[in-house]
Structure formats: C-alpha cells, structure tokens
Motif scaffolding. Structure first.
Motif, PDB file in Angstrom:
ATOM      1  N   ILE A  67      -3.029  -2.771 -10.823  1.00  0.00           N
ATOM      2  CA  ILE A  67      -3.433  -1.643  -9.981  1.00  0.00           C
ATOM      3  C   ILE A  67      -2.659  -0.401 -10.397  1.00  0.00           C
ATOM      4  O   ILE A  67      -3.204   0.700 -10.462  1.00  0.00           O
ATOM      5  CB  ILE A  67      -3.187  -1.969  -8.496  1.00  0.00           C
ATOM      6  CG1 ILE A  67      -4.057  -3.147  -8.051  1.00  0.00           C
ATOM      7  CG2 ILE A  67      -3.452  -0.749  -7.618  1.00  0.00           C
ATOM      8  CD1 ILE A  67      -3.746  -3.656  -6.661  1.00  0.00           C
ATOM      9  N   VAL A  68      -1.382  -0.574 -10.699  1.00  0.00           N
ATOM     10  CA  VAL A  68      -0.487   0.536 -11.025  1.00  0.00           C
ATOM     11  C   VAL A  68      -0.321   0.619 -12.538  1.00  0.00           C
ATOM     12  O   VAL A  68      -0.046  -0.395 -13.199  1.00  0.00           O
ATOM     13  CB  VAL A  68       0.894   0.328 -10.359  1.00  0.00           C
ATOM     14  CG1 VAL A  68       1.874   1.411 -10.781  1.00  0.00           C
ATOM     15  CG2 VAL A  68       0.742   0.295  -8.839  1.00  0.00           C
TER      16      VAL A  68
ATOM     17  N   PHE B 200       0.829  -1.212   0.000  1.00  0.00           N
ATOM     18  CA  PHE B 200       0.000   0.000   0.000  1.00  0.00           C
ATOM     19  C   PHE B 200       0.864   1.264   0.000  1.00  0.00           C
ATOM     20  O   PHE B 200       0.431   2.317  -0.492  1.00  0.00           O
ATOM     21  CB  PHE B 200      -0.939  -0.010   1.208  1.00  0.00           C
ATOM     22  CG  PHE B 200      -1.872  -1.181   1.222  1.00  0.00           C
ATOM     23  CD1 PHE B 200      -3.080  -1.136   0.537  1.00  0.00           C
ATOM     24  CD2 PHE B 200      -1.544  -2.359   1.885  1.00  0.00           C
ATOM     25  CE1 PHE B 200      -3.942  -2.223   0.527  1.00  0.00           C
ATOM     26  CE2 PHE B 200      -2.393  -3.447   1.882  1.00  0.00           C
ATOM     27  CZ  PHE B 200      -3.592  -3.382   1.198  1.00  0.00           C
ATOM     28  N   TRP B 201       2.058   1.166   0.553  1.00  0.00           N
ATOM     29  CA  TRP B 201       2.969   2.314   0.563  1.00  0.00           C
ATOM     30  C   TRP B 201       3.222   2.817  -0.855  1.00  0.00           C
ATOM     31  O   TRP B 201       3.244   4.012  -1.113  1.00  0.00           O
ATOM     32  CB  TRP B 201       4.288   1.895   1.228  1.00  0.00           C
ATOM     33  CG  TRP B 201       5.390   2.904   1.141  1.00  0.00           C
ATOM     34  CD1 TRP B 201       6.178   3.178   0.057  1.00  0.00           C
ATOM     35  CD2 TRP B 201       5.840   3.798   2.173  1.00  0.00           C
ATOM     36  NE1 TRP B 201       7.093   4.161   0.347  1.00  0.00           N
ATOM     37  CE2 TRP B 201       6.912   4.553   1.637  1.00  0.00           C
ATOM     38  CE3 TRP B 201       5.456   4.001   3.493  1.00  0.00           C
ATOM     39  CZ2 TRP B 201       7.600   5.512   2.394  1.00  0.00           C
ATOM     40  CZ3 TRP B 201       6.147   4.957   4.237  1.00  0.00           C
ATOM     41  CH2 TRP B 201       7.193   5.708   3.693  1.00  0.00           C
ATOM     42  N   TRP B 202       3.413   1.880  -1.793  1.00  0.00           N
ATOM     43  CA  TRP B 202       3.799   2.282  -3.146  1.00  0.00           C
ATOM     44  C   TRP B 202       2.618   2.576  -4.053  1.00  0.00           C
ATOM     45  O   TRP B 202       2.799   3.141  -5.139  1.00  0.00           O
ATOM     46  CB  TRP B 202       4.658   1.195  -3.783  1.00  0.00           C
ATOM     47  CG  TRP B 202       5.935   0.950  -3.028  1.00  0.00           C
ATOM     48  CD1 TRP B 202       6.337  -0.224  -2.458  1.00  0.00           C
ATOM     49  CD2 TRP B 202       6.965   1.896  -2.748  1.00  0.00           C
ATOM     50  NE1 TRP B 202       7.554  -0.055  -1.844  1.00  0.00           N
ATOM     51  CE2 TRP B 202       7.956   1.239  -2.000  1.00  0.00           C
ATOM     52  CE3 TRP B 202       7.150   3.247  -3.059  1.00  0.00           C
ATOM     53  CZ2 TRP B 202       9.103   1.869  -1.562  1.00  0.00           C
ATOM     54  CZ3 TRP B 202       8.302   3.885  -2.612  1.00  0.00           C
ATOM     55  CH2 TRP B 202       9.261   3.199  -1.880  1.00  0.00           C
ATOM     56  N   PHE B 203       1.399   2.203  -3.669  1.00  0.00           N
ATOM     57  CA  PHE B 203       0.235   2.530  -4.481  1.00  0.00           C
ATOM     58  C   PHE B 203      -0.062   4.022  -4.361  1.00  0.00           C
ATOM     59  O   PHE B 203       0.204   4.651  -3.336  1.00  0.00           O
ATOM     60  CB  PHE B 203      -0.978   1.712  -4.045  1.00  0.00           C
ATOM     61  CG  PHE B 203      -0.834   0.226  -4.266  1.00  0.00           C
ATOM     62  CD1 PHE B 203      -0.137  -0.260  -5.365  1.00  0.00           C
ATOM     63  CD2 PHE B 203      -1.388  -0.690  -3.385  1.00  0.00           C
ATOM     64  CE1 PHE B 203       0.005  -1.627  -5.576  1.00  0.00           C
ATOM     65  CE2 PHE B 203      -1.258  -2.057  -3.584  1.00  0.00           C
ATOM     66  CZ  PHE B 203      -0.557  -2.525  -4.685  1.00  0.00           C
ATOM     67  N   GLY B 204      -0.653   4.586  -5.387  1.00  0.00           N
ATOM     68  CA  GLY B 204      -0.984   6.011  -5.359  1.00  0.00           C
ATOM     69  C   GLY B 204       0.183   6.872  -5.777  1.00  0.00           C
ATOM     70  O   GLY B 204       1.273   6.395  -6.115  1.00  0.00           O
TER      71      GLY B 204
ATOM     72  N   GLU C 179       6.325  -3.792  -9.720  1.00  0.00           N
ATOM     73  CA  GLU C 179       6.781  -5.036  -9.104  1.00  0.00           C
ATOM     74  C   GLU C 179       6.019  -5.305  -7.809  1.00  0.00           C
ATOM     75  O   GLU C 179       5.652  -6.452  -7.509  1.00  0.00           O
ATOM     76  CB  GLU C 179       8.277  -4.957  -8.828  1.00  0.00           C
ATOM     77  CG  GLU C 179       9.132  -4.766 -10.084  1.00  0.00           C
ATOM     78  CD  GLU C 179      10.567  -4.427  -9.752  1.00  0.00           C
ATOM     79  OE1 GLU C 179      10.953  -4.563  -8.568  1.00  0.00           O
ATOM     80  OE2 GLU C 179      11.304  -4.027 -10.667  1.00  0.00           O
ATOM     81  N   PHE C 180       5.787  -4.264  -7.025  1.00  0.00           N
ATOM     82  CA  PHE C 180       5.070  -4.430  -5.765  1.00  0.00           C
ATOM     83  C   PHE C 180       3.581  -4.699  -6.017  1.00  0.00           C
ATOM     84  O   PHE C 180       2.944  -5.447  -5.275  1.00  0.00           O
ATOM     85  CB  PHE C 180       5.274  -3.204  -4.884  1.00  0.00           C
ATOM     86  CG  PHE C 180       6.697  -3.047  -4.447  1.00  0.00           C
ATOM     87  CD1 PHE C 180       7.225  -3.849  -3.451  1.00  0.00           C
ATOM     88  CD2 PHE C 180       7.531  -2.114  -5.044  1.00  0.00           C
ATOM     89  CE1 PHE C 180       8.539  -3.726  -3.056  1.00  0.00           C
ATOM     90  CE2 PHE C 180       8.856  -1.982  -4.658  1.00  0.00           C
ATOM     91  CZ  PHE C 180       9.365  -2.794  -3.659  1.00  0.00           C
ATOM     92  N   ASP C 181       3.052  -4.110  -7.079  1.00  0.00           N
ATOM     93  CA  ASP C 181       1.681  -4.399  -7.499  1.00  0.00           C
ATOM     94  C   ASP C 181       1.543  -5.889  -7.798  1.00  0.00           C
ATOM     95  O   ASP C 181       0.617  -6.568  -7.319  1.00  0.00           O
ATOM     96  CB  ASP C 181       1.371  -3.549  -8.734  1.00  0.00           C
ATOM     97  CG  ASP C 181       0.019  -3.848  -9.376  1.00  0.00           C
ATOM     98  OD1 ASP C 181      -0.767  -4.636  -8.815  1.00  0.00           O
ATOM     99  OD2 ASP C 181      -0.235  -3.282 -10.450  1.00  0.00           O
TER     100      ASP C 181
END
Length: 754
Positions: A655-656, A613-617, A627-629
């Motif tokens: 998502i991203v 969630f840190w990297w989303f948005g 990659e985190f998605d």
C-alpha cells in the motif's frame, strides 16, 4: 430604598470561593439619600444569624455602592446570607445569596496508554510472533511507572486509559510465552549472531531517543558513535548493545534504585547501570528477568489504585477502531482538497463487538465493568452513543473541536463555562455523559514542554494557565470540570529523566492547590462524600445536540476543524479500506460468525484498528510506514487463513511506496537509481545535499511520528535519485545539542547511486 447584589456592577468576588480565601461583596442601593445603612445577616451553623455592617464605598449616578468582607472559610463550609438595609423611610429586605467553600475548578486528567496488535496470530509458535517490541519496552518506562507516580501523590486523583489490545499483548508475553524479534536477539549469545542478525541488532538497537536514552549513558553513547563511524563491533560490543537497548527503556526509578512491586517482587537494574560495560550472557538473562517482573505488576498496580479510589481505569473498544467509520464510512467528515470517500464500509455489528469485547475483557481483569471509555482517537458521532450506553458505559470523552462543531450553530468552546462541563449525549433512547478535553493544555504536555529546563516553573505555568483561562473566569456558582487528555506513554522519551521531574512537580502543585482539585470522571459524576465532591448525574447535564463526527485531530492540509481525514480519504487509506471491505465480505460469503471462525474474526477486528490507517497517506509519517503497511496486510491475510481460503493477490501488493532510510544508526552507503532516500535523525535540523559536481540544495527536516515507539524523528526524503554520488550534511538545531556528537557535527556523508 431598593437593594441588589450579584449583578455586573454589584458582584461577589470571587464568584466561586476556595478554602482560605477572603470574599468581598458589593451591594447596590437606590436612591442616594442621607441616613442609609446596609448590613448582612450571615446564617451561622446553629441557625443564629451574625450581623455584619456594610461599608459605604462610593456613589455613581443615582446609586450608592456598599462593600462587606467575609471569610476566610474552610473547605465544605456552607455560607448563606441575607442583605438588609435601612433609610429614613424604614427597613427593607434585599436579596439572599450563598456559596460553599471548595475548589473553583475540578481537573480531570486522563493518560491514554495504547499499542496496536503487533502479533502475527498465524505464526507457528509464540516465539518471535510480535513484530515490534514496544508493548514490552513501554511497560518498563511508562505503563507501570505512570500509575506508580500517582501513588506517590495520594492527593491527586486521575484516570488512566488502558486499551484491551495493549493488555492482551502484555498477557501474551506473560502467560503464553510470546516474544518479539528484538527480545529473541537480545537473548541470543552475541558470538552466535548471524551476519543478518548482527545487522538487525546494529540498526534496530539504537531505536531510542538519542538525547535522553543514549547520550546520558557513556557506553551506549560510545556504541552509537562506533556505529555512526562504521567501525566493526566485537562480540562484547554487540552484547553490550543488546544490554543497553533493553536497559535504557527501564524507567528512572528502576535504574536508580529498588522498587517494591504490588506482586510482592522487587525490581531494579541499578547494578547494571553502575557496571556500564563488559556484560555477560548471564547479565542479559538477569536483566530480561527484571523486565518480566515489571510487566507482571502493571495490571495489579492499576487494579490496586482503582480499588483505593485514587485512579479510575477506563478502556477503549478492543482493537482501537474508529467507531464512526465502522458504523458507516460514508458519514466520515472530509474537508481536505482532493479527498474522497472509499467504497462504503458499514459494519455496525463489528463496532458493537469491539465495545462488547472490551467490556468483557476489562471485567475479567478488574473485577467490575468499566464506567468510562476513551473512544479510539476521541472519534465520536451521534450514532456511536448507543454502542457505549448499551454496555453500561456511563461516560466517554472527546476533543473540544468536536463540541465546537456540534449542534446547528456549534458551541463556543472559548467560553470556559461552555467547555468545562460534561454534556448528556442521547440517541435511540440511550444516553451517557460526554466530556470534551481542552486541546491546547493537552498538547502543551504532549508536544511542547519537553525542551524546558525548569520543570517546576513549567508545571506552575501550566497550573496558572488553568486558573487564568478557566478557574477564575466562571460566571455561575455551579461546579465545573476541565478535561486534559493525552497520550500517557509516547511523550516522555523526549523529556529529560523520563519526565519524572515534570510529573512530580505537577502532581505536587496540584496536591497543594486550593483552587483546582483533581478528580476521576466517575468521581465527578457519582460524587465522593469523603472528598466533599457532590454528584453530577447525567439528568442534570445539558444535552449536546447533533454530536459532530470528528476526532481529537485536525488532518494536516485540511480546512480548520477536527475531522476523520487522518484515517480515510487519501488514495492509500481508501485502498486499505477496500482491502478490509473485501475481507469482511469474504467472512460474510462463507457464512462465518465469531463463534465458528474465531481466529478469522480476531484478525479482522485487529485490521479494523485505527493505527494502520493513521500512517497511510501523506498526512502522517511514522518514518516507518512500510512496517505498519505490512502488519495491516498480515492481519488481513490471517482472515483468509482463518477461513481456509487462498490469499487474494491484492494483499501481496504494498500500500505504501518504499524509500531506503539513511540514519546515523544505519548509514546506508549505496542505493539503486530510481529509488528515494529518506534521511532520518532524532534531532531537528537542516539538510544540505548535492550531486557531485552540481549545485547544493537545502531544506529543514520535517518531524515524523514514530509515536508507537515514543520516538520523535525528523526526516527528509530525496529522489527519485539518478546515478552518481549523493553528498549531504546535516546541521542539528536541537536545543540540548552541544555540537560534539556525531549526529550534530555536520560531517560530510556520501551515498553511491548505482
């Protein structure tokens, strides 16, 4: 005659007395009249008082002021005195006072070590099951060495936070044969690499800080330049690159000498550094064997230092979740324009399970339950207190921004007496101690000291700030403790020599200092007679009221003050919470429980981790959010696989949004029209770009995270792009740049948009 002391006009200087420090007392008397005398009766160790005459200093208004000097005193020396005076009217007895010689301030340092779960738990076999190599590589530079550095300074006591999900992954490599793709391709003979595997090696094996991990090594630097220039790589070039990617992540002590490990083994890669080039397959295999020696020593070293009493090992809820959001996402603090809460996610049973599993795992590895926890991201709320307390946790910690917004009117965290103490947090009949870190001092080490040249001067400046802002400003006699808490792995790649000069300088100064003394959190709370540290139990602490729902960070673009907007509130973040909610409800609908479907719940708990969630948005950018998605959605897919159900179609959608990334290690030559191009470097600087035949534009690259790898990158995204030829130049502004390296020469680059 009337006497007074310990008032603003008649102080004791200093209020808190350090060993070896002289003390001056000022005493006031009234009225002014001839024939007056003032003296002290100083109580000796045997009970016999010593008489010390006070010296008249001056008159002011209707009062006289007197001075007397005491000391110096040894550590732990208890001093008690009584003030007396005489005038023509006779003798009078004044106030009593006293102090115990000791540090003015206790300093509690905590290094937080964490990586999210990179393993695809549904992948058949252990080989290549970890998507990223950062657990393995950080073990070489940080996880072992950060504890070993403290051991070299026995006068320094501090805390190290090791998350269970990090230790579990180390264990996965060591005991279950797990590997990652980079490790698999490091072991594969260079002559047998496929074209796709060669491209992966050429792109990925420069993932290191250019200025501190690549450029200092001539062969690695040569290979980097070769890649940036687009020259072909021979099998020997590829093998040397395989070697140097792994070699550059070893800590300085392993590269320069031999290290005796607590396991009884000895580890060193000095012979490979000295060889430099022309490595064989046998060299690669020997190098990777050294990696496993270091990884095997991480937990034994921490356990050894904890049993010695020098280091306290704390932990975190198992998969590093934001507990307040698991309890009830509707309670999230959002203060960014346009932010909105997702569909409600409220799973207090999951939050409790994450804490309980962490305690069980810790106890198995360290032979006792943890006394303290660093909640993931320092995120707390009033409601999380019982989750920790019921598991026997005695202390947690957060950021001063949380304390500043707690209570009805907030707390004045600019007052050192307010910030530098633990508080008692209570909820539902449960209580524990909570510490609040100083944000600026923590961020100085984590983000601002890297570019400095004289690390002894930097360490001294840090300690001087601790004294000026805190140690010398306290108003009362009570003990005070200051918390400095930060990431213990990702900052060091940006320091020269892996930050060893800075850390040795800091620890050396702290060992010698008489005003500031380092402690672990439990040492401060429970006391340590061997070091003269009194206990400070929770019952004697002030209560913190209405603990604010917040974390260590203020979301970018939000109103001032810490919040939870980094993990919730933007469209991408809320979509991720929606997917998590659907997976959790699927477990509930199936009647699944952790005992009946352990694999599904393991995947769910991993997906509840904060890192995705840190990297989303738009508020955070890793330079590799995609990659985190993919990892996040992999964990959710494994929930359904664990249930034996079909995968929802929504988990196939990203998502991203995607952008092609250009870097000097991966200089993309062509992109599709309508795509975006992210120009990414390891150096700060300015990008100038234009379409052929059109006017140029210019902008600064923005810093992006990459904190899982410990890389500080800079990035500017262009587009969507139209057909034609895109030209650009990068101008480096790195303070260590000599303008001779390819990344800093400002050469013209071109990308075809087709």
């Amino acid at each position: 005659m009337y006497l007074w002391h310990l008032t603003p006009d008649a102080p004791r200087t200093p209020v808190r007395v350090s060993p070896g420090e002289a003390v001056r007392l000022v005493i006031g008397s009234w009225p002014i009249e001839p024939g007056q005398r003032v003296w002290l009766e100083l109580q000796g160790p045997a009970g016999e008082p010593t008489r010390l005459e006070a010296r008249w200093a001056h008159n002011q208004g209707e009062n006289s002021y007197w001075q007397v000097e005491l000391g110096p005193f040894t550590r732990g020396e208890r001093v008690r005195y009584r003030i007396l005076g005489a005038s023509p009217a006779g003798e009078v007895s004044g106030p009593e006072g006293g102090f115990t010689a000791g540090p003015k301030l206790y300093l509690a340092l905590l290094w937080h070590q964490h990586q999210p779960l990179y393993k695809d738990s549904a992948r058949p076999g252990a080989a290549g099951s970890h998507r990223q190599p950062w657990v393995r590589l950080h073990a070489l530079r940080d996880y072992y060495a950060m504890a070993a550095l403290v051991a070299q300074h026995p006068g320094v006591h501090l805390s190290v936070n090791l998350t269970p999900v990090l230790l579990w992954q180390l264990e996965d490599y060591l005991e279950r044969g797990a590997t990652d793709r980079a490790l698999e391709l490091s072991l594969k003979p260079a002559e047998t690499l496929s074209v796709a595997e060669q491209e992966f090696v050429l792109s990925y094996f420069f993932e290191a800080d250019w200025h501190h991990q690549i450029y200092p090594h001539p062969r690695y630097r040569e290979l980097f330049s070769r890649r940036a220039e687009g020259k072909p790589f021979s099998a020997q070039d590829l093998r040397d690159l395989q070697m140097w990617f792994n070699l550059s992540w070893f800590g300085l002590e392993f590269r320069e000498g031999e290290v005796a490990l607590p396991t009884g083994e000895t580890a060193s890669v000095r012979r490979f550094v000295e060889q430099g080039r022309g490595f064989s397959q046998a060299d690669l295999e020997a190098l990777l064997a050294e990696q496993y020696k270091v990884m095997r020593a991480v937990i034994p070293l921490h356990r050894q230092l904890q049993e010695r009493g020098q280091v306290e090992v704390s932990t975190t809820p198992f998969y590093h979740p934001i507990l307040p959001l698991l309890l009830d996402s509707d309670g999230a603090t959002l203060d960014r324009p346009g932010a909105a809460l997702p569909a409600r996610f409220a799973r207090p049973e999951d939050a409790a399970a994450q804490v309980e599993r962490a305690v069980e795992y810790y106890t198995r590895h360290f032979g006792r339950p943890p006394r303290g926890m660093w909640p993931a991201e320092g995120a707390v709320s009033q409601g999380v207190v019982p989750l920790f307390a019921r598991q026997g946790v005695r202390w947690i910690a957060s950021d001063q921004g949380v304390l500043a917004r707690s209570g009805r009117y907030g707390y004045d965290t600019g007052d050192p007496d307010v910030l530098a103490q633990p508080y008692r947090a209570e909820q539902d009949g449960q209580s524990l101690s909570i510490f609040f870190r100083d944000t600026a001092l923590s961020d100085d080490i984590g983000f601002r000291f890297q570019g400095c040249k004289d690390f002894t001067a930097v360490a001294r400046a840090f300690l001087d700030e601790v004294k000026q802002r805190f140690a010398r400003r306290f108003q009362g006699d009570g003990d005070r403790v200051l918390s400095v808490i930060l990431d213990g792995e990702n900052a060091w790649g940006a320091y020269c020599e892996d930050a060893r000069p800075f850390l040795h300088a800091l620890y050396g100064l702290l060992e010698q200092d008489r005003e500031v003394e380092t402690v672990t959190y439990s040492e401060y709370l429970e006391g340590n007679p061997a070091r003269g540290i009194a206990p400070h139990p929770a019952e004697g602490q002030g209560k913190v009221y209405d603990l604010f729902t917040g974390s260590w960070i203020d979301e970018n673009g939000s109103a001032p003050g810490v919040d939870l907007g980094t993990w919730v509130g933007e469209a991408e973040e809320n979509r991720a919470w929606g997917l998590l909610k659907e997976a959790r409800e699927a477990l509930e609908d199936a009647g699944a429980i952790p005992e009946s479907h352990p694999a599904a719940f393991t995947a769910l708990y991993a997906a509840e981790g904060s890192d995705w969630f840190w990297w989303f948005g738009q508020d955070q950018d890793s330079g590799g959010d995609a990659e985190f998605d993919e990892l996040f959605r992999t964990h959710l897919r494994n929930v359904y696989r664990g249930l034996g159900r079909e995968l929802p179609e929504g988990l196939s959608r990203r998502i991203v949004s995607r952008a092609e990334t250009w870097s000097f290690a991966r200089p993309v030559s062509q992109v599709q029209a309508g795509d975006r191009l992210a120009v990414q470097t390891n150096c700060p600087g300015r990008l100038t770009w234009w379409r052929e035949g059109q006017q140029a534009q210019s902008a600064e690259l923005s810093p992006v995270g990459g904190v899982m790898a410990g890389l500080r990158r800079y990035r500017l995204t262009l587009g969507p792009l139209e057909r034609g030829r895109l030209l650009f130049r990068f101008g480096c502004t790195h303070p260590d740049c000599d303008r001779k390296d390819l990344c800093c020469q400002g050469e013209l680059q071109a990308v075809e948009v087709v």
